[in-house]
Design a protein around this motif. Structure first.
Motif, PDB file in Angstrom:
ATOM      1  N   SER A   6      37.980  37.243  48.677  1.00 23.43           N
ATOM      2  CA  SER A   6      37.429  38.192  49.816  1.00 23.43           C
ATOM      3  C   SER A   6      36.780  39.194  48.877  1.00 23.43           C
ATOM      4  O   SER A   6      36.753  39.183  47.689  1.00 23.43           O
ATOM      5  CB  SER A   6      38.787  38.805  50.342  1.00 23.43           C
ATOM      6  N   MET A   7      36.096  39.921  50.007  1.00 23.90           N
ATOM      7  CA  MET A   7      35.288  41.151  49.273  1.00 23.90           C
ATOM      8  C   MET A   7      36.073  42.149  48.465  1.00 23.90           C
ATOM      9  O   MET A   7      35.679  42.794  47.425  1.00 23.90           O
ATOM     10  CB  MET A   7      34.274  41.642  50.151  1.00 23.90           C
ATOM     11  N   THR A   8      37.139  42.271  49.063  1.00 24.02           N
ATOM     12  CA  THR A   8      38.087  43.354  48.348  1.00 24.02           C
ATOM     13  C   THR A   8      38.571  42.744  47.131  1.00 24.02           C
ATOM     14  O   THR A   8      38.674  43.858  46.170  1.00 24.02           O
ATOM     15  CB  THR A   8      39.275  43.622  49.442  1.00 24.02           C
ATOM     16  N   GLU A   9      38.800  41.672  46.924  1.00 25.83           N
ATOM     17  CA  GLU A   9      39.198  41.086  45.832  1.00 25.83           C
ATOM     18  C   GLU A   9      37.956  41.184  44.825  1.00 25.83           C
ATOM     19  O   GLU A   9      38.242  41.438  43.525  1.00 25.83           O
ATOM     20  CB  GLU A   9      39.611  39.750  45.775  1.00 25.83           C
ATOM     21  N   LEU A  10      36.904  40.683  45.051  1.00 23.65           N
ATOM     22  CA  LEU A  10      35.806  41.000  44.283  1.00 23.65           C
ATOM     23  C   LEU A  10      35.533  42.370  43.637  1.00 23.65           C
ATOM     24  O   LEU A  10      35.201  42.646  42.700  1.00 23.65           O
ATOM     25  CB  LEU A  10      34.428  40.135  44.693  1.00 23.65           C
ATOM     26  N   LEU A  11      35.528  43.524  44.512  1.00 26.95           N
ATOM     27  CA  LEU A  11      35.189  44.548  44.320  1.00 26.95           C
ATOM     28  C   LEU A  11      36.378  45.187  43.404  1.00 26.95           C
ATOM     29  O   LEU A  11      36.018  46.264  42.577  1.00 26.95           O
ATOM     30  CB  LEU A  11      35.140  45.681  45.427  1.00 26.95           C
TER      31      LEU A  11
END
Length: 437
Positions: free
Chosen positions: A388-393
């Motif tokens: 997910s984007m949350t994980e990447l950020l």
């Protein structure tokens, strides 16, 4: 001719390159420009001047004087004088005013002056104390210049690390928008990526402001103009030295200065007490008398004398000076004890800070490497649609924090090693050269 003028104009228009400032050059500038060192040098010169004045306890005082005299009195006015007439009579004449000059050279050689002898010893001890204090100031300013120099390097590295993180955030935002256009990501991913990009841009601006502040602080210490131009640094932030034990028998200059100051205060007490003793001087004088009208007397003479001067009572001034010198001596001893306790505390703290700085730097290295691997894994998972984007950020934010923590840990480790050397009386730059005293 045209070619010659073209070459000359080209040389004038090309901006001259500014040489980078190395740490050694900064230290050399500080020795000449640092206000603290100039103040310490002035204190030493003042102590030397005071000691030079006390040489009069052994050296003679040579003085010359000239007096012009014009006087009149009843003894010179209306003086009865016999006449040569027959029969002889008396008539009154005026022989005044009398006029003449008296010149002379006088030498006073001290034979015994107990309080002045003790004052000279006190002044000599005070000179030694000021010289040790000045030497300690030179050692301390080397650490301070190095700290501010490395602080600027740290802030420059923080800006570079945040700019790298900003580039990564920009790439993440582009990836999120591309996936959104292809229907592979939601609108939430793009909003999260844009928000993180804006936040890191603000952090970059703050880091640049801190870099400018560190630059102006270094310029102020070195006496450089406070312009907005960047200072190019040629030296790098060194690797933190490993904790090691050095010979602790080296005497600290500030402690020796405090010890000498206490000895000088004790000697000053003896000087004030010695005022009870008499002073013995040898006096030699040669003088010439040139009398004008009405006597027209000319002559010379000399004088040799031994003078014993003993002040039996001076209105309690001597007792007050004794009490004052004793109070100053007690204060000097208290300050000496406080200095010794402070040095022991500083040395103990320096050891723990160095060990903590070394361990923190190694831990920060491990954490930064792990954060790099986690960021690469999170980006690959997001590109493959598994993350997910949350994980990447989150992983990118952690990498940014770990990079900044690594820069700060390296900075703290270097300064901790330098401070350890300084607290034990050695040149702090020996820690960077990995030389054991």
């Amino acid at each position: 001719m045209r070619l010659t003028w073209v070459l000359i104009l080209s040389a004038l228009l090309v901006p001259t390159s500014v040489s980078a400032l190395s740490l050694e050059e900064a230290l050399d500038i500080s020795r000449k420009q640092a206000i603290t060192l100039q103040s310490l040098a002035a204190e030493t010169q003042k102590a030397e001047a005071a000691h030079r004045q006390t040489a009069q306890v052994y050296l003679p005082t040579i003085s010359a004087d000239a007096t012009w005299l014009r006087a009149d009195s009843s003894y010179l006015t209306g003086v009865p004088v016999p006449t040569l007439a027959l029969p002889p009579t008396l008539e009154r004449r005026d022989f005044g005013p009398a006029e003449g000059t008296l010149t002379g050279i006088q030498i006073v050689q001290p034979l015994f002056n107990a309080d002045a002898i003790q004052s000279r010893q006190s002044a000599a001890l005070n000179v030694d104390a000021r010289r040790h204090a000045e030497q300690w100031g030179h050692q301390a300013i080397r650490l301070e210049v190095s700290r501010r120099y490395f602080t600027l390097i740290r802030e420059q590295q923080r800006v570079q690390a945040l700019q790298t993180a900003q580039q990564a955030a920009q790439a993440t935002a582009r990836l999120a928008h591309a996936n959104y256009r292809e229907g592979l990501a939601s609108r939430l991913d793009t909003e999260q990526a844009d928000a993180e990009l804006a936040a890191i841009q603000a952090r970059v601006a703050q880091a640049r402001a801190k870099k400018q502040q560190a630059q102006l602080t270094l310029k102020k210490l070195l006496g450089m103009p406070s312009s907005q131009d960047d200072v190019a640094l040629s030296s790098e932030l060194p690797t933190p030295p490993p904790p090691t034990e050095i010979d602790a028998a080296q005497e600290r200059r500030d402690l020796r200065a405090s010890e000498l100051a206490a000895e000088a205060a004790s000697s000053n007490v003896k000087a004030s007490q010695a005022e009870w003793l008499p002073n013995l001087n040898l006096i030699a004088r040669q003088q010439w008398i040139d009398g004008e009208a009405p006597l027209n007397t000319h002559g010379d003479g000399w004088l040799l004398a031994v003078n014993l001067q003993w002040t039996l009572f001076d209105g309690l001034g001597r007792e007050g000076r004794i009490d004052e010198s004793q109070a100053k001596a007690r204060q000097a001893r208290v300050e000496l004890d406080d200095t010794r306790r402070r040095i022991k505390l500083e040395q103990a703290l320096a050891v723990s800070h160095w060990e903590a700085g070394w361990a923190g730097w190694h831990a920060a290295l491990t954490a930064e490497e792990a954060a790099q691997r986690a960021t690469r894994l999170a980006k690959r998972r997001y590109e493959e649609g598994l993350g997910s984007m949350t994980e990447l950020l989150t992983t990118q934010a952690r990498l940014e924090r770990e990079r900044l923590a690594l820069i700060n840990a390296r900075y703290q480790g270097v300064l901790a090693g330098m401070n350890y050397y300084l607290q034990h009386g050695y040149d702090p730059l020996l820690a960077l050269e990995d030389k054991r005293p």
